[in-house]
Scaffold this motif. Structure first.
Motif, PDB file in Angstrom:
ATOM      1  N   LYS A   1      12.666  -7.523   0.565  1.00  0.00           N
ATOM      2  CA  LYS A   1      11.655  -8.194  -0.262  1.00  0.00           C
ATOM      3  C   LYS A   1      10.410  -7.307  -0.313  1.00  0.00           C
TER       4      LYS A   1
ATOM      5  N   ASN B   1       0.791  -1.241   0.000  1.00  0.00           N
ATOM      6  CA  ASN B   1       0.000   0.000   0.000  1.00  0.00           C
ATOM      7  C   ASN B   1       0.820   1.287   0.000  1.00  0.00           C
TER       8      ASN B   1
ATOM      9  N   SER C   1       0.000  -7.639   7.161  1.00  0.00           N
ATOM     10  CA  SER C   1      -1.207  -8.042   7.878  1.00  0.00           C
ATOM     11  C   SER C   1      -0.881  -8.703   9.222  1.00  0.00           C
TER      12      SER C   1
HETATM   13  P1  NDP Z   1       0.636  -9.299   3.853  1.00  0.00           P
HETATM   14  O1  NDP Z   1       0.819  -9.559   5.285  1.00  0.00           O
HETATM   15  O2  NDP Z   1      -0.084 -10.288   3.033  1.00  0.00           O
HETATM   16  O3  NDP Z   1       2.055  -9.120   3.135  1.00  0.00           O
HETATM   17  C1  NDP Z   1       3.032  -8.251   3.597  1.00  0.00           C
HETATM   18  C2  NDP Z   1       4.381  -8.733   3.103  1.00  0.00           C
HETATM   19  O4  NDP Z   1       4.680  -9.994   3.717  1.00  0.00           O
HETATM   20  C3  NDP Z   1       4.421  -8.992   1.581  1.00  0.00           C
HETATM   21  O5  NDP Z   1       5.695  -8.639   1.094  1.00  0.00           O
HETATM   22  C4  NDP Z   1       4.193 -10.494   1.517  1.00  0.00           C
HETATM   23  O6  NDP Z   1       4.655 -11.114   0.334  1.00  0.00           O
HETATM   24  C5  NDP Z   1       5.000 -10.949   2.722  1.00  0.00           C
HETATM   25  N1  NDP Z   1       4.664 -12.301   3.173  1.00  0.00           N
HETATM   26  C6  NDP Z   1       3.514 -12.991   2.955  1.00  0.00           C
HETATM   27  N2  NDP Z   1       3.607 -14.224   3.520  1.00  0.00           N
HETATM   28  C7  NDP Z   1       4.826 -14.302   4.115  1.00  0.00           C
HETATM   29  C8  NDP Z   1       5.504 -15.307   4.863  1.00  0.00           C
HETATM   30  N3  NDP Z   1       4.948 -16.480   5.117  1.00  0.00           N
HETATM   31  N4  NDP Z   1       6.747 -15.041   5.328  1.00  0.00           N
HETATM   32  C9  NDP Z   1       7.328 -13.854   5.088  1.00  0.00           C
HETATM   33  N5  NDP Z   1       6.750 -12.866   4.366  1.00  0.00           N
HETATM   34  C10 NDP Z   1       5.507 -13.071   3.900  1.00  0.00           C
HETATM   35  O7  NDP Z   1       0.000  -7.838   3.741  1.00  0.00           O
HETATM   36  P2  NDP Z   1      -0.341  -7.001   2.426  1.00  0.00           P
HETATM   37  O8  NDP Z   1       0.855  -6.753   1.598  1.00  0.00           O
HETATM   38  O9  NDP Z   1      -1.505  -7.668   1.789  1.00  0.00           O
HETATM   39  O10 NDP Z   1      -0.727  -5.569   3.060  1.00  0.00           O
HETATM   40  C11 NDP Z   1      -1.962  -5.288   3.583  1.00  0.00           C
HETATM   41  C12 NDP Z   1      -1.959  -5.444   5.092  1.00  0.00           C
HETATM   42  O11 NDP Z   1      -0.855  -4.773   5.669  1.00  0.00           O
HETATM   43  C13 NDP Z   1      -3.172  -4.834   5.746  1.00  0.00           C
HETATM   44  O12 NDP Z   1      -3.724  -5.740   6.653  1.00  0.00           O
HETATM   45  C14 NDP Z   1      -2.656  -3.599   6.475  1.00  0.00           C
HETATM   46  O13 NDP Z   1      -3.352  -3.294   7.630  1.00  0.00           O
HETATM   47  C15 NDP Z   1      -1.259  -3.929   6.771  1.00  0.00           C
HETATM   48  N6  NDP Z   1      -0.419  -2.728   6.770  1.00  0.00           N
HETATM   49  C16 NDP Z   1       0.025  -2.209   7.962  1.00  0.00           C
HETATM   50  C17 NDP Z   1       0.793  -1.074   8.010  1.00  0.00           C
HETATM   51  C18 NDP Z   1       1.336  -0.543   9.294  1.00  0.00           C
HETATM   52  O14 NDP Z   1       2.306   0.185   9.264  1.00  0.00           O
HETATM   53  N7  NDP Z   1       0.777  -0.853  10.436  1.00  0.00           N
HETATM   54  C19 NDP Z   1       1.133  -0.334   6.783  1.00  0.00           C
HETATM   55  C20 NDP Z   1       0.641  -0.972   5.599  1.00  0.00           C
HETATM   56  C21 NDP Z   1      -0.106  -2.118   5.611  1.00  0.00           C
HETATM   57  P3  NDP Z   1       3.682 -11.238  -0.968  1.00  0.00           P
HETATM   58  O15 NDP Z   1       3.790  -9.924  -1.632  1.00  0.00           O
HETATM   59  O16 NDP Z   1       4.216 -12.338  -1.777  1.00  0.00           O
HETATM   60  O17 NDP Z   1       2.297 -11.515  -0.447  1.00  0.00           O
END
Ligand code: NDP
Length: 478
Positions: free
Chosen positions: A172, A149, A226
């Motif tokens: 990553k 985002n 997330s």
């Molecule tokens: P995700 O948790 O799905 O993904 C975040 C990152 O983690 C991506 O790079 C993802 O890779 C990676 N990831 C996924 N699975 C694993 C794993 N098993 N091990 C290590 N890394 C992994 O979140 P989103 O990208 O979908 O973002 C949206 C979410 O993030 C929302 O819930 C939002 O609230 C939260 N968010 C929080 C913020 C904060 O500062 N508090 C700021 C921005 C967002 P891949 O791209 O391959 O899925």
């Protein structure tokens, strides 16, 4: 073959597997083919960072300042172009995207200065003849995992402090939006980083992210994303003895009291709930409104929502860009259905057809809701907010804190008494008064409490808590 390769040990490394990055406002617009790193690529990146860590950890503050400052200048000089790329890959409006790119530049400038501002402490010992020195050292190799985002600001606010404090990095980015991070890494390479200090491995979380989190050669993980993914990462970091910092979701309340200035409250809520398509962890998703202003507030919100133009982010008339992808759009629509099935009335929330194929959704406001509904407990992460009517300030504060999250909390009021009380008693990492819950400065701490965050704060001078480790030395000079 990809147009955009990974960057490992000072080399651009291609891969036979690629991800195609599409514009969510126009699915026929392909931004590029991005290399997908394998587990072996990730291990090579970690090994390169490990090898580079001793020398980079002993580099002078001036060397680190020069590189970060050059990178900051390059980002600022190119913020329009980077903003356009960001708007195309993520979907926020061009104005928001240029603002985000500019913020990334400012972050590098700030942390360039932080490299020079480091100090230690000299403390008299309780024992005769001894002095105690307290200093900070780099953590070592840091793995950075970022969400979709904020495709340039979040990578910037992790890479800049990591490098400023002498760490080597493997980053990553989210698989959905790798282009801005790729450009950022290229800018840093051109600014003069040595091989291995910064490595880029694009690809899936289940492959690249897992390899980073499980590696015994990575000393720390900083993650934004997330709650589910964050908690799983924390457990693995614990098992491998890593330092971990998590920034996760929010269900941020905005309290509107009877004595609020109505236009100020409406603008704060429109911006906080719907700008950036509501895809912000700091979005105002629960609008908690006292009964004396409730009806006027809802009427003004619905009227203001009708003026919001959903459209192509590159069009200067657009206020709200597309939802990032079909998966997120389905999640948003599902929550709109859930709101109705829970008894709420939903204003807006219709799909929008435009000249291009994209994921366009009108902002949605659910009214007649209560705080126990699923729509008020779970993060939607789209242009969706709900209104909860309450009797008075005390009930508003109680409901504001009745959530498993604690990132940001806002209040719109002209009463010093209530504002002061709310600042002290809101269970959140950040409190906003008469301004949207989203939208923060780059030089002060960012982060939350409860289920929203874990570990030290990001950004500002507080970033050193995560990116350094403290050493206490006892010296007998006699
Ligand atoms: P995700 O948790 O799905 O993904 C975040 C990152 O983690 C991506 O790079 C993802 O890779 C990676 N990831 C996924 N699975 C694993 C794993 N098993 N091990 C290590 N890394 C992994 O979140 P989103 O990208 O979908 O973002 C949206 C979410 O993030 C929302 O819930 C939002 O609230 C939260 N968010 C929080 C913020 C904060 O500062 N508090 C700021 C921005 C967002 P891949 O791209 O391959 O899925």
């Amino acid at each position: 073959m990809s147009n955009y390769a990974n960057y490992i040990n000072g080399q651009w490394v291609d891969s036979s597997k690629t991800t195609r990055n599409l514009n969510p406002a126009d699915l026929s617009d392909v931004i590029g083919e991005f290399a997908q790193a394998s587990e072996q690529d990730t291990q090579a990146a970690i090994a390169a960072a490990r090898d580079a860590a001793p020398a980079w950890g002993l580099s002078t503050p001036q060397q680190r300042f020069d590189i970060l400052d050059r990178a900051g200048s390059a980002i600022l000089a190119r913020k329009e172009e980077l903003g356009k790329l960001l708007a195309r890959e993520e979907g926020k409006t061009l104005a928001e995207a240029i603002g985000e790119a500019g913020r990334a530049g400012q972050i590098f400038k700030f942390f360039a200065g932080e490299a020079l501002r480091q100090t230690g402490e000299l403390v008299p010992s309780v024992r005769p003849g001894l002095t105690v020195e307290i200093t900070r050292e780099p953590v070592g190799v840091v793995g950075l995992i970022t969400p979709w985002n904020f495709p340039i600001a979040i990578p910037a606010w992790k890479i800049a402090p990591a490098l400023a404090f002498g760490n080597c990095v493997v980053i990553k980015p989210a698989d959905l939006v790798p282009a801005c991070t790729w450009e950022l890494v290229k800018i840093l390479v051109d600014a003069g980083l040595s091989a291995g200090v910064l490595n880029l491995v694009m690809g899936r979380g289940s492959v690249v992210g897992e390899a980073l989190v499980n590696s015994p050669d990575v000393d720390a993980i900083s993650f934004t994303g997330s709650v589910g993914t964050g908690r799983a990462i924390a457990q693995k970091c614990m098992a491998t003895g890593k330092k971990v910092q998590l920034e996760m979701g929010g269900k941020n309340p905005m309290v509107v009291l009877d004595d609020a200035d109505l236009p100020t409250a409406v603008e704060a809520c429109i911006n906080g709930a719907f700008y950036s398509t509501g895809q912000r962890c700091t979005a105002s998703s629960r609008l908690i409104v006292t009964e004396g202003i409730h009806d006027r507030f809802v009427e003004a919100m619905v009227a203001r929502m009708k003026q919001l133009r959903v459209g192509n982010p590159l069009d200067s008339e657009t206020h709200i860009g597309p939802v990032v992808d079909d998966k997120q759009l389905k999640q948003d629509l599902d929550y709109i259905d859930i709101a109705r099935s829970e008894g709420a009335t939903v204003h807006g929330g219709e799909l929008v057809e435009l000249g291009t194929k994209g994921h366009f959704l009108q902002p949605a406001l659910a009214v007649d809701t209560h705080n126990d509904m699923r729509i008020n407990r779970e993060e939607v992460f789209g242009p969706f907010a709900s209104v909860i009517k309450v009797k008075d300030y005390d009930e508003a504060l109680k409901l504001a804190n009745d959530t498993e999250f604690g990132l940001a909390a806002g209040i719109c009021s002209t009463s010093l008494k209530y504002v002061q009380h709310f600042k002290r008693h809101a269970q959140a990492g950040m409190v906003m008064v008469n301004v949207p819950t989203a939208g923060v400065d780059y030089h002060v701490p960012f982060g939350g409490r409860k289920g929203s965050s874990h570990g030290p704060r990001e950004q500002g001078s507080y970033a050193k808590e995560f990116y350094t480790t403290v050493k206490t030395a006892y010296v007998n000079a006699g």
